[in-house]
Write an enzyme that holds these catalytic residues in place. Structure first.
Site, PDB file in Angstrom:
ATOM      1  N   LYS A  25       1.671  -0.617  15.338  1.00 34.26           N
ATOM      2  CA  LYS A  25       3.119  -0.573  15.592  1.00 34.26           C
ATOM      3  C   LYS A  25       3.660  -1.793  16.337  1.00 34.26           C
ATOM      4  CE  LYS A  25       4.068   3.112  13.550  1.00 34.26           C
ATOM      5  NZ  LYS A  25       4.526   2.758  12.219  1.00 34.26           N
TER       6      LYS A  25
ATOM      7  N   PRO B 212      -3.576  -0.498  19.399  1.00 38.07           N
ATOM      8  CA  PRO B 212      -3.409  -0.989  18.029  1.00 38.07           C
ATOM      9  C   PRO B 212      -3.423   0.081  16.932  1.00 38.07           C
ATOM     10  CG  PRO B 212      -5.591  -1.547  18.867  1.00 38.07           C
ATOM     11  CD  PRO B 212      -4.807  -1.003  20.026  1.00 38.07           C
TER      12      PRO B 212
ATOM     13  N   TYR C 174      -9.083   4.776   8.064  1.00 37.13           N
ATOM     14  CA  TYR C 174      -9.205   5.055   9.497  1.00 37.13           C
ATOM     15  C   TYR C 174     -10.287   6.133   9.634  1.00 37.13           C
ATOM     16  CZ  TYR C 174      -4.671   2.760  10.360  1.00 37.13           C
ATOM     17  OH  TYR C 174      -3.645   1.869  10.448  1.00 37.13           O
TER      18      TYR C 174
ATOM     19  N   TYR D  36       4.065   6.519  10.302  1.00 32.55           N
ATOM     20  CA  TYR D  36       3.279   5.367   9.889  1.00 32.55           C
ATOM     21  C   TYR D  36       4.145   4.329   9.162  1.00 32.55           C
ATOM     22  CZ  TYR D  36      -0.896   2.789   8.547  1.00 32.55           C
ATOM     23  OH  TYR D  36      -1.838   1.807   8.405  1.00 32.55           O
TER      24      TYR D  36
ATOM     25  N   HIS E 284       0.836  -1.206   0.000  1.00 37.44           N
ATOM     26  CA  HIS E 284       0.000   0.000   0.000  1.00 37.44           C
ATOM     27  C   HIS E 284       0.871   1.256   0.000  1.00 37.44           C
ATOM     28  CE1 HIS E 284      -4.064  -1.750   1.572  1.00 37.44           C
ATOM     29  NE2 HIS E 284      -3.502  -2.535   0.676  1.00 37.44           N
TER      30      HIS E 284
END
Ligand code: DHB
Length: 390
Positions: free
Chosen positions: A296, A292, A200, A384, A72
């Site tokens: 990570k 979560p 998200y 990220y 991604h």
């Protein structure tokens, strides 16, 4: 029995460490309390940072990840009925792979078994001895018999409830913790992906996350009461909740499917400082837990193992112990960065019971900022994909 490195726990940290040491000619034994079937089927998160992908590939265990995982280059933030993209690759030059943690475990177990590794499952009554000497040992029961494994080092990769961290005297340890008053309800369902990238979502009803496992299996989560029971949630109620939280005002809708797995996880942040004591070193969840959001957990375990492998290699090959001495200090820098990022993303995205309308607007203002300012988006993206490997 004797080995160089005794490893407690066959999660990502323990298995990867054993594999990387083997590639450097360093012997290890891995002891695990659960069965192989259990560790290979426990459902966990599924995002691999660029550094994790690279390390697995370099270590020769990345072939299935590359073939079956989904690469991604961005993800979406959904809020106020709209969706905005964070262009990970455009902003950082890096990407992530969506590949479930238990698939990584299967690949590592297969590599260890193929190399004839000493991997003991269903071990019980594990205890550590002589950690402040140069000859530590691990006692355990396996197949009805008592064993003692003598080693040069003990590596605790046995999670937050394991014996390893508990073997560091309280007076030498400082624990930092934050427990969140919400949990995540996770589902696996049959059906096509709802979107090309992860979503998200922040909604007044609570957080939701749309992830994937394959072209035919999807993974989704929504914020819930951590004390709730999956039995209170029919499939229809779950889909109504996910639609309410994720669907956009311009008509983008998530795709329903047959739900075949449901689970609820609690959320907490935890750091144990120190991560070492004498000849004992902790890695992964044994030393730190993240909520979560941002996925990570496994990436931090892999980062610990990278530092520890280098330190053990320097000890055996160059007879140096400085990298071992500074292990905890080195690893904790990255741990605290990820702790902050996970906490920040959690705080921005979740419904906080009792938050005032003013505080809710601050969450929205922050989402507006990270999705419109290149500087803010870059900060989010580099966290990220994983900050540069230490
Ligand atoms: C997944 C889990 C996460 O916690 C996350 O931030 C992204 C994806 C997952 O399980 O796919």
């Amino acid at each position: 029995m004797r080995t160089q490195v005794g490893i407690i726990g066959a999660g990502p940290a323990g298995l990867l460490l054993s594999h990387l040491l083997h590639l450097r000619g360093i012997e290890s034994v891995v002891l695990e309390s659960r069965s192989r079937e259990q560790i290979e089927s426990t459902i966990r998160a599924g995002v691999l940072e660029q550094g994790t992908m690279d390390l697995l590939t370099d270590a020769g265990v990345g072939a299935r990840m590359k073939a079956e995982g989904a690469l991604h280059h961005g993800f979406e933030l959904a809020f106020e009925g709209k969706r905005r993209r964070i262009d990970l690759t455009g902003l950082t030059g890096h990407s992530i792979t969506v590949y479930a943690q238990h698939e990584v475990i299967k690949d590592l177990v297969a590599a260890r078994v193929a190399a004839g590794a000493a991997l003991r499952f269903n071990v019980s009554d594990t205890s550590l001895r002589g950690l402040d000497t140069e000859t530590p040992s691990i006692r355990y029961r396996h197949e009805g018999e008592e064993h003692e494994l003598q080693c040069d080092f003990v590596i605790g990769c046995d999670g937050s409830q394991g014996v390893s961290r508990a073997s560091i005297p309280h007076a030498l340890r400082k624990d930092y913790e934050r427990v969140y008053p919400f949990g995540w309800f996770g589902i696996l369902c049959e059906g096509p992906p709802s979107s090309d990238e992860l979503i998200y979502a922040r909604h007044d009803r609570g957080f939701a996350l749309v992830s994937t496992r394959s072209a035919h299996v999807q993974r989704m989560y929504f914020q819930c009461d951590p004390k709730d029971s999956v039995d209170n949630w029919s499939d229809d109620r779950i889909w109504a909740e996910l639609h309410a939280r994720v669907d956009s005002h311009d008509g983008q809708k998530i795709v329903d499917g047959k739900i075949f797995q449901k689970n609820i996880v609690g959320m907490r942040s935890f750091v144990s400082a120190t991560m070492q004591h004498g000849r004992l070193f902790l890695a992964g969840d044994a030393a730190h837990i993240v909520p979560p959001t941002g996925a990570k957990g496994m990436n931090l375990a892999v980062a610990d193992v990278r530092v520890l492998t280098r330190a053990l290699d320097a000890f055996y090959v160059e007879n140096r112990s400085d990298l071992l001495d500074s292990y905890s200090e080195t690893a904790l820098k990255r741990v605290w960065r990820a702790e902050h990022f996970s906490y920040w993303m959690t705080s921005m995205m979740h419904r906080i019971e009792g938050a005032s309308p003013f505080e809710q607007q601050l969450q929205v203002a922050e989402l507006e900022y990270v999705t419109t300012s290149r500087a803010a988006a870059t900060a989010m993206a580099e966290n990220y994909v994983g900050v540069a490997p230490v």
